[in-house]
Design an enzyme around this catalytic site. Structure first.
Site, PDB file in Angstrom:
ATOM      1  N   CYS A  87      49.047  -0.666  51.588  1.00 36.72           N
ATOM      2  CA  CYS A  87      49.110   0.385  51.952  1.00 36.72           C
ATOM      3  C   CYS A  87      49.538   1.847  52.913  1.00 36.72           C
ATOM      4  O   CYS A  87      48.955   1.424  54.032  1.00 36.72           O
ATOM      5  CB  CYS A  87      46.850   0.030  51.993  1.00 36.72           C
ATOM      6  SG  CYS A  87      46.147   1.404  52.742  1.00 36.72           S
ATOM      7  N   GLY A  88      49.779   2.205  52.889  1.00 35.49           N
ATOM      8  CA  GLY A  88      50.560   3.439  53.341  1.00 35.49           C
ATOM      9  C   GLY A  88      49.438   4.003  54.427  1.00 35.49           C
ATOM     10  O   GLY A  88      49.874   4.881  55.196  1.00 35.49           O
ATOM     11  N   HIS A  89      48.632   4.396  54.200  1.00 35.75           N
ATOM     12  CA  HIS A  89      47.361   5.201  54.755  1.00 35.75           C
ATOM     13  C   HIS A  89      46.631   4.411  55.702  1.00 35.75           C
ATOM     14  O   HIS A  89      46.445   5.096  56.924  1.00 35.75           O
ATOM     15  CB  HIS A  89      46.462   5.555  54.158  1.00 35.75           C
ATOM     16  CG  HIS A  89      45.043   5.081  53.376  1.00 35.75           C
ATOM     17  ND1 HIS A  89      44.812   4.250  52.918  1.00 35.75           N
ATOM     18  CD2 HIS A  89      44.259   5.368  54.498  1.00 35.75           C
ATOM     19  CE1 HIS A  89      43.869   3.616  52.496  1.00 35.75           C
ATOM     20  NE2 HIS A  89      43.377   4.398  54.063  1.00 35.75           N
ATOM     21  N   GLY A 255      50.235   6.453  50.423  1.00 34.26           N
ATOM     22  CA  GLY A 255      51.609   6.150  51.199  1.00 34.26           C
ATOM     23  C   GLY A 255      52.513   5.728  49.748  1.00 34.26           C
ATOM     24  O   GLY A 255      54.408   5.653  49.894  1.00 34.26           O
ATOM     25  N   SER A 256      52.237   4.739  49.890  1.00 31.75           N
ATOM     26  CA  SER A 256      52.958   3.594  49.252  1.00 31.75           C
ATOM     27  C   SER A 256      52.987   4.472  47.582  1.00 31.75           C
ATOM     28  O   SER A 256      53.969   3.758  46.812  1.00 31.75           O
ATOM     29  CB  SER A 256      52.422   2.791  48.819  1.00 31.75           C
ATOM     30  OG  SER A 256      50.665   2.922  48.642  1.00 31.75           O
TER      31      SER A 256
HETATM   32  O1  HY3 Z   1      48.004   5.346  51.119  1.00 31.81           O
HETATM   33  C1  HY3 Z   1      48.156   4.039  50.078  1.00 31.81           C
HETATM   34  O2  HY3 Z   1      48.913   3.711  49.750  1.00 31.81           O
HETATM   35  C2  HY3 Z   1      46.593   3.239  49.930  1.00 31.81           C
HETATM   36  N1  HY3 Z   1      45.515   4.956  50.069  1.00 31.81           N
HETATM   37  C3  HY3 Z   1      44.647   3.734  49.687  1.00 31.81           C
HETATM   38  C4  HY3 Z   1      45.713   2.678  48.170  1.00 31.81           C
HETATM   39  C5  HY3 Z   1      46.650   2.776  48.923  1.00 31.81           C
HETATM   40  O3  HY3 Z   1      46.447   1.649  48.783  1.00 31.81           O
END
Ligand code: HY3
Length: 335
Positions: A87-89, A255-256
């Site tokens: 999870c990038g965020h 992010g991912s």
């Molecule tokens: O930023 C991300 O990678 C995530 N945001 C919610 C779903 C992903 O895991």
């Protein structure tokens, strides 16, 4: 916290998880399985109503033991339907959290590297630090990201044939332009984008076999990202919406997903190393930037390490109560 509008409910420590790690020497992937099997009520209580909502997201911080290994800290990622691989965020937010809550010894000015073990592997966040407090933007370097498949024909029941790319950025996503589904990622209703993207996810799961070089635990399709189709390099932002887990909508550019999309663009020769692109969330308009910074290998795949940058902010602290006699104490979820 939130990153580009996407919530992150941080659980700074959980005794039951720490005890399991200490008693059985669990790795992070083993802890992920243990939490799902034996402690899932913690996730449900914190993600679902009435304490959470259908878009809630969380991170369970792990501070020591085999689950952390040689990283500074580890995290499990929680959403409405389970536990993700990357999870990038959350990484952008936890980079700040790790410094502000003293989880990294002797942070350095003007920027500190925070090694965070995620279920998919170790990612490094680079966090501004002024000696007292963390700041923005935070960036991270991903695990090796790769194009799993391109131009895969998929028959989506009730919607016809589409062509998707499948990319890995710590977790797998299907990508296609919203246009293929008769939609516009910028102007269509979110509920229409969500049901179309979810239909694609279900169809890809049935029609394409995923393979992860290291662990079958990570060989699952997390969601579908609908784009504006602007994959060729441009200075202009490209807009996307990520629909993951059980019809959950990311409020940030993902992010991912940015990681996986850049790996696909690099694979197709649409972007060069260190060429930065801006990614915009169609839900909130929030922005991340991303670039491939290094070529590498992952199993048999030609892969790249991707740098993603964005802003995370604190929103508050909370203490929750669960009364034993409350029949809904572990929350509820409906669609
Ligand atoms: O930023 C991300 O990678 C995530 N945001 C919610 C779903 C992903 O895991």
């Amino acid at each position: 916290m939130h990153t580009g509008g996407e919530p992150l409910r941080v659980v700074p420590r959980l005794e039951a998880a720490e005890a399991a790690v200490a008693a059985a020497g669990l790795s992070l992937l083993e802890l992920r399985r243990h939490m799902a099997a034996a402690q899932d009520h913690v996730r449900r209580a914190l993600m679902h109503e009435p304490r959470g909502h259908r878009g809630m997201y969380g991170a369970l911080v792990v501070r020591g033991g085999a689950a952390v290994g040689d990283a500074d800290l580890a995290a499990l990622f929680l959403h409405g339907a389970g536990y993700s691989a990357m999870c990038g965020h959350a990484v952008l937010a936890l980079g700040r959290f790790a410094l502000d809550y003293g989880l990294v010894a002797a942070p350095r000015r003007p920027e500190t590297a925070v090694r965070l073990r995620c279920p998919c592997g170790v990612v490094t966040a680079f966090v501004p630090w002024d000696g007292h407090r963390s700041g923005n933007p935070v960036r991270f370097h991903s695990v090796p990201a790769f194009a799993a498949a391109t131009d895969v024909p998929i028959d989506v029941p009730g919607r016809g044939k589409v062509v998707v790319d499948i990319g890995y950025g710590g977790t797998f996503y299907a990508f296609l332009s919203a246009e293929q589904l008769g939609l516009d990622v910028c102007s269509s209703k979110t509920r229409d984008l969500v049901s179309a993207a979810s239909a694609v996810t279900e169809a890809v799961k049935k029609q394409f076999q995923l393979h992860h070089p290291e662990s079958e635990d990570l060989a699952f399709l997390y969601g579908t990202i609908l784009t504006d189709g602007r994959d060729a390099f441009s200075e202009e932002p490209t807009t996307n919406i990520c629909v993951f887990a059980d019809e959950q909508v990311d409020r940030c550019p993902t992010g991912s997903g940015v990681t996986a999309r850049i790996a696909l663009q690099y694979h197709k020769g649409l972007i060069q190393l260190n060429q930065s692109r801006t990614f915009r969330s169609s839900t909130t308009g929030s922005l991340f930037t991303g670039k491939a910074v290094k070529e590498t290998k992952f199993g048999d795949y030609n892969a790249v390490v991707v740098e993603v940058s964005g802003e995370a902010f604190y929103t508050g602290t909370a203490t929750f109560t669960m009364e034993e006699e409350d029949p809904l104490k572990y929350g509820f979820f409906f669609k």
